[in-house]
Structure formats: structure tokens, C-alpha cells
Design an enzyme around this catalytic site. Structure first.
Site, PDB file in Angstrom:
ATOM      1  N   TYR A   1      -0.361  -3.058  13.908  1.00 26.10           N
ATOM      2  CA  TYR A   1      -1.243  -2.312  13.009  1.00 26.10           C
ATOM      3  C   TYR A   1      -2.257  -1.490  13.800  1.00 26.10           C
ATOM      4  O   TYR A   1      -3.013  -2.030  14.612  1.00 26.10           O
ATOM      5  CB  TYR A   1      -1.969  -3.293  12.093  1.00 26.10           C
ATOM      6  CG  TYR A   1      -2.766  -2.651  10.995  1.00 26.10           C
ATOM      7  CD1 TYR A   1      -2.147  -2.156   9.857  1.00 26.10           C
ATOM      8  CD2 TYR A   1      -4.151  -2.541  11.086  1.00 26.10           C
ATOM      9  CE1 TYR A   1      -2.877  -1.574   8.840  1.00 26.10           C
ATOM     10  CE2 TYR A   1      -4.887  -1.965  10.070  1.00 26.10           C
ATOM     11  CZ  TYR A   1      -4.246  -1.483   8.946  1.00 26.10           C
ATOM     12  OH  TYR A   1      -4.972  -0.898   7.941  1.00 26.10           O
TER      13      TYR A   1
ATOM     14  N   ASP B   1      -2.681  -2.962   3.023  1.00 30.00           N
ATOM     15  CA  ASP B   1      -3.072  -3.114   4.425  1.00 30.00           C
ATOM     16  C   ASP B   1      -4.201  -4.124   4.571  1.00 30.00           C
ATOM     17  O   ASP B   1      -5.125  -4.180   3.744  1.00 30.00           O
ATOM     18  CB  ASP B   1      -3.514  -1.769   5.004  1.00 30.00           C
ATOM     19  CG  ASP B   1      -2.340  -0.829   5.217  1.00 30.00           C
ATOM     20  OD1 ASP B   1      -1.192  -1.256   4.987  1.00 30.00           O
ATOM     21  OD2 ASP B   1      -2.568   0.338   5.603  1.00 30.00           O
TER      22      ASP B   1
ATOM     23  N   GLU C   1       0.819  -1.216   0.000  1.00 31.27           N
ATOM     24  CA  GLU C   1       0.000   0.000   0.000  1.00 31.27           C
ATOM     25  C   GLU C   1       0.848   1.259   0.000  1.00 31.27           C
ATOM     26  O   GLU C   1       0.449   2.284  -0.532  1.00 31.27           O
ATOM     27  CB  GLU C   1      -0.941   0.003   1.214  1.00 31.27           C
ATOM     28  CG  GLU C   1      -1.991   1.097   1.169  1.00 31.27           C
ATOM     29  CD  GLU C   1      -3.131   0.856   2.143  1.00 31.27           C
ATOM     30  OE1 GLU C   1      -3.574   1.836   2.762  1.00 31.27           O
ATOM     31  OE2 GLU C   1      -3.563  -0.301   2.286  1.00 31.27           O
TER      32      GLU C   1
END
Length: 885
Positions: free
Chosen positions: A343, A121, A25
Site C-alpha cells: 500500500y 483502503d 474502495e
């Protein structure tokens, strides 16, 4: 390890070798993958080894749009071209990232690329970013999915060992496309319809609506309505001091027979609604003896759960004043650049059930490498040796559904530290990292233990309550520096001891309105929006989702601030007149589903069903098209002169006849004569204090936020100009509203008389005096037919207001302070800069140095800073960016 770049790039393999293209990403993630897998050669836009090519997007590279044959070029803000419901959606490259899209297209079309790995992601948006790229490039290769929860090398290598098949990801991809297309349909059609409605009487009043932003705004507006409608009531409390054998303590009168009524939130057991009643208690108890009974109970308090993004944003806002947007940026940097957090864009507050070993490694790492967290980490690892459930060497780390629960995890688990040691963190980054680490450590500690004491003192038939809470065992509070404090204890009394009333007073108080939202409390409201939903099934669906997602809530709040639906004052979020007008419109048009959480709750419920393969994408999109038709139909067919609503009567009387000026949906109008002014001149809604000031002073400004008919922002002074009695266009109105762009009439043919005005400084070009004149600052020698100087500058430069204090500083020192609200006319992006004079007296921008020790960057702007003031509305090339959801 990645090698140094070379100048020659390899061509597609000619010897039959095949490779797989990995698309991340962001460039930093591509770099991390290359380092973790090893053996890559680095080129300008990608990495390559014998098996893989790695490149990346930079977030979204494409946006969905109506196909060319359905897109309206002119008149898109009129009802004639609504609704826009294309049979399919086209893709349009995002201009600023188009070069990156071309790189990926070229790589996808390489003959040796026979497979693709989606390394964007892990989640709905990451899935969408990759799918749109593959669609645009017409990719035909097989696809696999890399699903990463952490960016450490071990996590990346583990992810590649467990790639997911493309078929498993199709439901998530369908849900992602549905979310994107549905937001587009409601955002574009709703925004264009409401803008068309509000612009019917002339001008351009951009009115954005969206599936998440409008219900969020409704929450803030409804709270402000409660505050405005709140009528404060007087009440009284009675407080007394009692002397016991061991010392003095305070008690507060209460009614032991009181029963809480959810409908009467002002009622409390200790409130008296009559001063006479309060004084009678004082008279009855003053100087009298009392008997004491008390009860002490043990109480425990568990550590708060691990952070998801929303709870982290709330905590950071409450503790440090960080905005939700800033917290997300910091958390993303700690995950992506520093690799010290997992994350962050997660809605889970639990960890996987098989994560005990990882947690143990993480805490061992903290014990070994961090002096600050070492004592707490060692305490966790040591645990309680007598605990039969404890696993050897794991201490307090053991299966616990409050911490380890697969059923509480969707795409991502809670935010916790990684095995990486932090290096070179900024102060805000460290503060956020510390929040996460301490929460992570605290959750494994035992509960904090308290002794809660309730003491009732009865005197002359009246009851007084005294409460105390003593920390007996700090448990998890140890991580936050708490320890046992004996001096918190109440003065002890004996069983049934008789005490003496030493002093007793009546305390007069007033009820208070509910507090305005801060970012922390608004994030909580968005997260728990389901409580406003009446339908039980819908409320249950929203229990996990709320308004928006953890990753989008910050952007929603920032979007409402950008569109001037709210302003931020200190930490409070206050809705503007524009926000109230939108809510009035939507209620009046009977499209309140746009203002309630039900809409997004319904969507999230159905998107979850699509992700689970229990609902078809086509069914969902048909329902969205029907709703869009209804919204536009309501706006088109409304034919009344005004929208019903709760309108105000202004405090300031009509400047023409002195009678009351009342508000309706579109205007402020005198109830007696013909005086009337628009509520939204130039597409900007008046705030009540502004219109009151205008009626009193006949002028106000400069004000910003006006828009031309083409949607271009501009600033101006607004004046009420007297109208000749024989003017047939304004019969019996007395005054009319006009924009003043700061150019005195005939200043080219007749010199301006500055007599009586304050000189602000010396002209840097001719040593004349500089004066304020309307929307500009101008040299006294720059007016009239014989002018000898050309120095002038706007009071608003690229949407940044230049105060007289800053103008004086510019003239005396050659540079203003750092100004933070400039916005580029070309890109719409904000930037910070100084205004500075060059040796010739011209004004330009000077930018902050990006690294310590470097001189500020100067950009010669000539007359740019002066001429690019928002004196007059200029033609806008596009208004697309403002149509959002």
C-alpha cells in the site's frame, strides 16, 4: 475463481440464507478479493457466492454539504450569507458516480444482506468513504473492518481471518468525519469570505483558501519574497596548487578561527569580503613553501530508510522529474493493478516487528525470479556466517529498530515489494518499482565505509584545506553499482612534508539567493512543516504529520497549480501575483493562522487524540465553528481603502502623464494624474511583467484565466483605450482598460481591411486568405454585408491557446500537433486532442488512438472547435467546484 458473467441476476435469498456484503474502495480491489476468496459468480456490478456479495465504490461517492434549508442558492459569494455553519451536515451524491452509489444502496437493502464488511483502503479516508455510504443508505446491518496492507491473495485471506470489530474503528471514523467537516467549514467560509472581499469593487475574483493549501502556498511565497529581497554580495576565495613529492594537489584558503553564526548564513570559513585581503594572501604565499598536516578518519554511512509515499515522491521528482501526482498514480497502479508493491499511501518508513519471515520470503522471491536483483538478494540471504546474532538462513535479515519498529507505524507500514513478479510494466512504472526494490534491498546491507582525509597546508601564516573521501567498502552502495575506486584518493604526502606553492589565484564570487522550491523540496517542507511552529508541544505533534498527509500532498500541489496560485517552470514552482495578493490580504485581515502551519498542526494533534479516544468529536467541531466565525468577522469588518503591504513601483511610467505608477492592494495608479487600472480585471491577477508590457504596448494577450461575474473562465485581449478629455467618468485618466474579444467593430456591416496584415494560409472552404483578427482567425471573405464564407476559429479553444504556427499547420496539413490543454466546459476536465479539418472544411477534434495499431478517433465537431473558443464569458451554472479547501 470468478466465473463468466451471466445475464440473470439472483434475487434476494428466499430460503432464509443470509449473506455479508463486502464494500471495497475500487472495482479492482473488489475483483482481487473475489479471486483471493474464490467461488464467486460475476455480475455486472458485483460478485456473489454462497456467503458473500462483493461490490465497490469508485473512491468518494458522496460529499458533505449544508442541509437544503441552510444552503444558499443565490448570493452565496456575498457577506450577507456568511458564515455558513449548519447544525449538521447533509450528504450529496457526486454526480459522475451516482450510478455506482445506487448499485450499493440496492445491495445494502437486499433482505438477505445481514452484515457489512468495510474493505475500503485502510486509513482515515477509506473509513470515511464507507461510513458515508452506510449513512446515506441508512444501513442497519452489523459492520466489520477488513484492514489490508498488501493486495496479494495471501494478504487478503489473512485479512479476512483477522477482521476488526466496528467498535474498534469508531474513533477513526470520528476523526475522519471531523477532518472532512472542518475542511468544509474553513474552505467554504474562507473561500466565500475572501472572494466576497476581493469582489467588493465589482467583478468576480475567486479566492480559494484551505486548511492545508494556504499554509503550503505561504511556504512558497515566503521563499519567493526572500529571493526578491535578496541583495547579492561580492566575496572572494583563494585557491592554491601545491607540489608534493608524489604529485600536485589543490587547497582552498580558510580561517581556522572561524565560528559559525546561525544568524549570518552568508559567512563561511573560506569566504573573504575584501578583494584587497584576498590579494594580500596571494602576495604572501605565491612561490612560497608550505608545511603539511593531515588527519584521516574512518566514516560510515547507513543506507537510507525504506520509502514512505512522501520520500518516494521526493526521490522520483529529483531523479526522474516525476510530479508528486504522477508518482502517486504510478505507485497506486503498482499496488492495485500489478500487485508488486504494498500500500503506497503511507507515512511510515518502518516494517512491523513480526515481518522478518515476510521479508525473507520477499528477498528469496527476488533471488529466484529476478536476474537483476538476484546477486544482491543472495548476498543478503548469505550474510555474515560469523555473526552470532544472525538467524540460520536469514543472513542480514535480523531484528533492527531502524527497519522493524511497531512504534513507527500507524495505519500502514513502509512501501516494499510484494511476492508478485512484475509483468508488463510501463517505463515509468518500472523506474518507480526499481527505486523501491533497490531501497528495500539496500536497507539490509552493511553501512558503506569511507576514509575521510582532511589536509591542512600552512604557508606564510595562511591555512589551506584539502579534503578527500575514499570509498573503502561499498556496503549498501553495491546495490546502486558503486565499487571501490582507488583513483579517488588524494595525492599522498609524508608526515610534515614541505611542499611548494606552484600557483595561487583569487576567485571572485557572489552570494546567491535561496533556491526556489521544486516538488521534491516542497514535499520535504510540507513534511517537516513543524519546524516553523514556535509552540514546543505543537511542533512535536507536527513532527509526524506535517502539512497534509502523504496521500493528499500531491493533490494540494496540483490544486495550487490549477487555481493559478503557482506555475511550474521546468522543475521550479513559482508563486503568481494572485498568491502574493492572497498572502497580503490574510496578513492585513489578521487571519494569519490560515497562512501558518500551526493550524494544521493543531488539527492533526487533535484528530490524533480523537483517533485515540482522548478527545470528543463535539469539542473539536465547536472549536472549528468558532474559528470560522472569526475569519468571516475579520473580512466583513475591514473598512480601510486598501490592505497594508509591501507594494511595488512599476518601471514603466504612466502612459498619460509620464509619472510613476504605484501598486496598492486593488489597483495600479499614477501618483500624479487620474490614470488607474485594476490589478485583477475579470478576476485575474496581473503579473508585473504583464502590466509593464500593457503600459508600454497598450495591448497584451490573448490572456487566459479571466472569470465572468458568474465564475465562468474566459480568455481575452486587454487594451488601453484613449479616453476623450470630456469623459466625466474618467476625469484626467487618459486611458481606460478594456477587454477585446476579437470582433472588429461593425464587421457585419463593414468589411475588415486586412491591408498590411500577414496571411496565415488558405481558407479550406473558399480558398480565400486567413488572417489573425483579435481573438480569432478569420477568412477574408467572412466580413461585411456581402460575406461569402463562414470560416473562423478562436485563438483560444476550450482554454487551449491556438498559436499562429498551429493554425498554419492546420491549414496546410489538415491537422495540428497534439494539443494538451483543452478543458471541457461541461466537466472542467482536461483532455488532449488534435484539431483537424474534415473534407467540408469544418474543424473538429481528433483523439489519440488508445491502443497500438488503431486509427485515431475522430469526433465530428462541425463548428464546435471554432465556436467553443473562450471568446466571451458565458453564464456558469455552478461555481461550487472552485470553492475548495
Amino acid at each position: 475463481m470468478a466465473k463468466a458473467p451471466t445475464k440473470t441476476k439472483p434475487s434476494a435469498s428466499a430460503d432464509g440464507e443470509t449473506k455479508t456484503l463486502i464494500i471495497a474502495e475500487k472495482p479492482s480491489v473488489a475483483n482481487d478479493i473475489a479471486k483471493a476468496l474464490g467461488g464467486f459468480q460475476k455480475y455486472d456490478d458485483y460478485f456473489e457466492n454462497a456467503d458473500f456479495v462483493i461490490s465497490s465504490a469508485v473512491g468518494h461517492l458522496l460529499e458533505i454539504a449544508a442541509p437544503e434549508e441552510y444552503e444558499v442558492k443565490r448570493g452565496k459569494w456575498s457577506f450577507a450569507n456568511l458564515p455558513v455553519i449548519p447544525p449538521h451536515f447533509a450528504l450529496r451524491p457526486i454526480v459522475k458516480t451516482e450510478s455506482r452509489l445506487k448499485v450499493l444502496q440496492k445491495l445494502i437493502k437486499r433482505k438477505d444482506i445481514t452484515g457489512l464488511i468495510n474493505a475500503c483502503d485502510a486509513g482515515r479516508e477509506g473509513e470515511l468513504i464507507f461510513r458515508l455510504i452506510a449513512q446515506h443508505a441508512k444501513a442497519s446491518q452489523s459492520i466489520k473492518r477488513l484492514w489490508l496492507q498488501s493486495m496479494t491473495p495471501n494478504a487478503i485471506r489473512s485479512g479476512f481471518e483477522n477482521l476488526r470489530p466496528d467498535l474498534d474503528m469508531q474513533p477513526l471514523a470520528d476523526a475522519a468525519r471531523c477532518r472532512s467537516e472542518a475542511d468544509w467549514l474553513v474552505g467554504i467560509n474562507g473561500t466565500r469570505a475572501m472572494t466576497a472581499f476581493n469582489s467588493k469593487s465589482g467583478g468576480f475574483f475567486l479566492t480559494t483558501v484551505g486548511r492545508v493549501q494556504t499554509p503550503t502556498l505561504s511556504v512558497v511565497v515566503e521563499r519567493e519574497e526572500q529571493i526578491r529581497q535578496f541583495i547579492s554580495k561580492d566575496y572572494w576565495e583563494v585557491k592554491a596548487e601545491f607540489i608534493a613529492a608524489a604529485g600536485i594537489y589543490e587547497g582552498r584558503w580558510f580561517d581556522p578561527k572561524f565560528k559559525k553564526d546561525p544568524a549570518e548564513t552568508d559567512l563561511r570559513e573560506n569566504r573573504l569580503w575584501s578583494e584587497a585581503a584576498a590579494q594580500s594572501i596571494v602576495a604572501a604565499c605565491r612561490g612560497k613553501k608550505g608545511t603539511v598536516k593531515e588527519e584521516a578518519k574512518p566514516a560510515t554511512q547507513l543506507a537510507p530508510q525504506l520509502f514512505d509515499l512522501t520520500s518516494l515522491q521526493r526521490e522520483a521528482n529529483a531523479r526522474f522529474g516525476f510530479s508528486a501526482k504522477n508518482t502517486l498514480g504510478l505507485a497506486q497502479a503498482l499496488y492495485e493493478r500489478h500487485k508488486v508493491l504494498t500500500y503506497p499511501r503511507t507515512d511510515a518508513r518502518a516494517l512491523p516487528e513480526d515481518y522478518l519471515d515476510t521479508v525473507k520470503q520477499t528477498i528469496e522471491n527476488l533471488a529466484e525470479h529476478s536476474q537483476e536483483y538476484k546477486p544482491f538478494a543472495k548476498q543478503i540471504l548469505h550474510g555474515d556466517p560469523t555473526d552470532p546474532k544472525a538467524k540460520a538462513g536469514y543472513g542480514w535479515i535480523k531484528p533492527n529498530k531502524r527497519i522493524f519498529d511497531n512504534s513507527k507505524i500507524s495505519d500502514h507500514f513502509a512501501i516494499i515489494p510484494t511476492l508478485e513478479a512484475p509483468k508488463n510494466l510501463s517505463e515509468p512504472e518500472y523506474k518507480l518499482y526499481d527505486l523501491v526494490v533497490r531501497r528495500f534491498l539496500a536497507v539490509f546491507f552493511p553501512a558503506a565505509e569511507f576514509r575521510v582525509t582532511t589536509r591542512i597546508t600552512e604557508s606564510s601564516g595562511h591555512h589551506f584545506k584539502t579534503e578527500g573521501r575514499v570509498l573503502v567498502s561499498p556496503g549498501w552502495l553495491t546495490v546502486y553499482g558503486k565499487s571501490i575506486q582507488a583513483d579517488d584518493e588524494l595525492v599522498p604526502v609524508q608526515a610534515n612534508e614541505t611542499v611548494q606553492n606552484e600557483a595561487i589565484v583569487v576567485v571572485p564570487l557572489k552570494t546567491k539567493p535561496p533556491a526556489r522550491y521544486t516538488e521534491a523540496t516542497l514535499l520535504s517542507a510540507m513534511e517537516s512543516a513543524g519546524k516553523w511552529v514556535d509552540d514546543d508541544e505543537m511542533r512535536e505533534a507536527m513532527a509526524e504529520k506535517g502539512l497534509g498527509t502523504p496521500a493528499t500532498r500531491a493533490a494540494i500541489i496540483e490544486g495550487l497549480l490549477f487555481e493559478k496560485y503557482m506555475v511550474r517552470e521546468a522543475r521550479e514552482l513559482i508563486p503568481t501575483a494572485k498568491a502574493f495578493q492572497l498572502m497580503t490580504l490574510l496578513r492585513g485581515l489578521d487571519v494569519e493562522e490560515l497562512t501558518r502551519p500551526d493550524l494544521t498542526g493543531n488539527w492533526e494533534n487533535k484528530l490524533a487524540l480523537i483517533e485515540q479516544g482522548k478527545m470528543k468529536r463535539e469539542t473539536f467541531m465547536q472549536e472549528i465553528a468558532q474559528m470560522t466565525q472569526r475569519i468571516v468577522k475579520r473580512a466583513k469588518e475591514y473598512d480601510s481603502d486598501t490592505i497594508p503591504g509591501d507594494y511595488a513601483t512599476l518601471k514603466t511610467p504612466c502612459p498619460h502623464c509620464g509619472k510613476a505608477v504605484k501598486e496598492n492592494y486593488r489597483r495600479f495608479a499614477c501618483e500624479q494624474c487620474g490614470f488607474t487600472i485594476s490589478k485583477t480585471p475579470g478576476g485575474r491577477a496581473f503579473e508585473y511583467p504583464e502590466v509593464e508590457s500593457l503600459l508600454q504596448e497598450k495591448t497584451i494577450g490573448p490572456l487566459q484565466g479571466f472569470r465572468s461575474k458568474m465564475g465562468r473562465p474566459f480568455a481575452a485581449i486587454i487594451k488601453l483605450s484613449e479616453i476623450p478629455e470630456d469623459d466625466k467618468d474618467y476625469p484626467n485618466a487618459g486611458f481606460k482598460l478594456e477587454f477585446d474579444f476579437g470582433n472588429s467593430a461593425n464587421d457585419e456591416t463593414e468589411a475588415i481591411d486586412f491591408t498590411g496584415r500577414e496571411a496565415l494560409g488558405v481558407c479550406p472552404k473558399c480558398s480565400g486568405a486567413i488572417y489573425e483578427d483579435g481573438m480569432r482567425y478569420i477568412c477574408e471573405h467572412n466580413t461585411g454585408p456581402n460575406k461569402t464564407c463562414d470560416f473562423k476559429t478562436g485563438k483560444v479553444v476550450l482554454q487551449q491557446e491556438i498559436s499562429t504556427e498551429q493554425l498554419k499547420k492546420l491549414l496546410t496539413t489538415g491537422k495540428t500537433d497534439l494539443l494538451t490543454n483543452f478543458k471541457s466546459n461541461r466537466t472542467g476536465r482536461g483532455f488532449k486532442a488534435y484539431l483537424a479539418l474534415d473534407p467540408s472544411g469544418k474543424i473538429g477534434f481528433e483523439f489519440e488512438a488508445k491502443a497500438a495499431g488503431k486509427a485515431p478517433v475522430k469526433k465530428r465537431a462541425g463548428e464546435t472547435a471554432a465556436s467553443k473558443s473562450a471568446d466571451k464569458p458565458k453564464r456558469a451554472s455552478r461555481a461550487k467546484a472552485a470553492e475548495g479547501a
